[in-house]
Scaffold this motif. Structure first.
Motif, PDB file in Angstrom:
ATOM      1  N   UNK A 141      50.783 -46.898 113.194  1.00  0.00           N
ATOM      2  CA  UNK A 141      52.101 -47.526 113.306  1.00  0.00           C
ATOM      3  C   UNK A 141      53.072 -46.865 112.325  1.00  0.00           C
ATOM      4  N   UNK A 142      52.616 -46.660 111.100  1.00  0.00           N
ATOM      5  CA  UNK A 142      53.456 -46.019 110.092  1.00  0.00           C
ATOM      6  C   UNK A 142      53.756 -44.574 110.415  1.00  0.00           C
ATOM      7  N   UNK A 143      52.745 -43.829 110.857  1.00  0.00           N
ATOM      8  CA  UNK A 143      52.957 -42.415 111.186  1.00  0.00           C
ATOM      9  C   UNK A 143      53.929 -42.288 112.354  1.00  0.00           C
TER      10      UNK A 143
ATOM     11  N   UNK B  48      62.578 -36.764 107.275  1.00  0.00           N
ATOM     12  CA  UNK B  48      62.795 -35.412 106.739  1.00  0.00           C
ATOM     13  C   UNK B  48      61.518 -34.576 106.693  1.00  0.00           C
ATOM     14  N   UNK B  49      60.412 -35.158 106.277  1.00  0.00           N
ATOM     15  CA  UNK B  49      59.188 -34.379 106.153  1.00  0.00           C
ATOM     16  C   UNK B  49      58.447 -34.182 107.451  1.00  0.00           C
TER      17      UNK B  49
ATOM     18  N   UNK C 200      55.995 -35.135 110.813  1.00  0.00           N
ATOM     19  CA  UNK C 200      54.681 -35.714 111.070  1.00  0.00           C
ATOM     20  C   UNK C 200      53.694 -35.436 109.936  1.00  0.00           C
ATOM     21  N   UNK C 201      53.666 -34.223 109.434  1.00  0.00           N
ATOM     22  CA  UNK C 201      52.679 -33.848 108.414  1.00  0.00           C
ATOM     23  C   UNK C 201      52.819 -34.706 107.158  1.00  0.00           C
ATOM     24  N   UNK C 202      54.039 -34.904 106.696  1.00  0.00           N
ATOM     25  CA  UNK C 202      54.256 -35.712 105.500  1.00  0.00           C
ATOM     26  C   UNK C 202      53.902 -37.172 105.778  1.00  0.00           C
ATOM     27  N   UNK C 203      54.328 -37.680 106.930  1.00  0.00           N
ATOM     28  CA  UNK C 203      54.003 -39.067 107.286  1.00  0.00           C
ATOM     29  C   UNK C 203      52.486 -39.255 107.353  1.00  0.00           C
ATOM     30  N   UNK C 204      51.796 -38.292 107.925  1.00  0.00           N
ATOM     31  CA  UNK C 204      50.339 -38.358 108.037  1.00  0.00           C
ATOM     32  C   UNK C 204      49.674 -38.314 106.663  1.00  0.00           C
ATOM     33  N   UNK C 205      50.090 -37.391 105.817  1.00  0.00           N
ATOM     34  CA  UNK C 205      49.484 -37.263 104.492  1.00  0.00           C
ATOM     35  C   UNK C 205      49.740 -38.488 103.614  1.00  0.00           C
ATOM     36  N   UNK C 206      50.947 -38.972 103.630  1.00  0.00           N
ATOM     37  CA  UNK C 206      51.276 -40.178 102.853  1.00  0.00           C
ATOM     38  C   UNK C 206      50.499 -41.369 103.406  1.00  0.00           C
TER      39      UNK C 206
END
Length: 96
Positions: free
Chosen positions: A30-32, A39-40, A42-48
């Motif tokens: 849901x968050x990803x 700004x970052x 998919x990759x940043x959302x996934x890593x965070x």
């Protein structure tokens, strides 16, 4: 890992693992899906998201398995399990 070395019964370890994933997996995706267009990307959302999942799963495992007094063992277990899961997912995404 927990069942073999730390005296946690296999059934208990499996139920704890499934339980924390049932809680965190939907929240991660849901968050990803919500923040992948920031700004970052998919990759940043996934890593965070994965980092947050490790924290939440470590905390949930610590609460669930508190009678075994494994609090400091469970955090690395959560990180390793999520890293393995993410790696498998990435491999499958590349292969498929």
């Amino acid at each position: 890992m927990l069942a073999g070395r730390h005296g946690v019964r296999l059934r208990t370890a499996l139920l704890a693992a499934v339980g924390v994933n049932v809680v965190t997996h939907p929240l991660l995706w849901l968050g990803v899906s919500r923040y992948q267009h920031t700004a970052g990307g998919y990759a940043v959302a996934f890593l965070v998201g994965e980092a947050l999942v490790c924290l939440v799963e470590g905390a949930l495992l610590s609460l669930t398995l508190r009678r075994y007094r494994l609090r400091w063992v469970l955090w690395p277990v959560a990180v390793l399990a999520n890293a393995a899961s993410a790696a498998c997912g990435l491999v499958l995404a590349v292969v498929a």
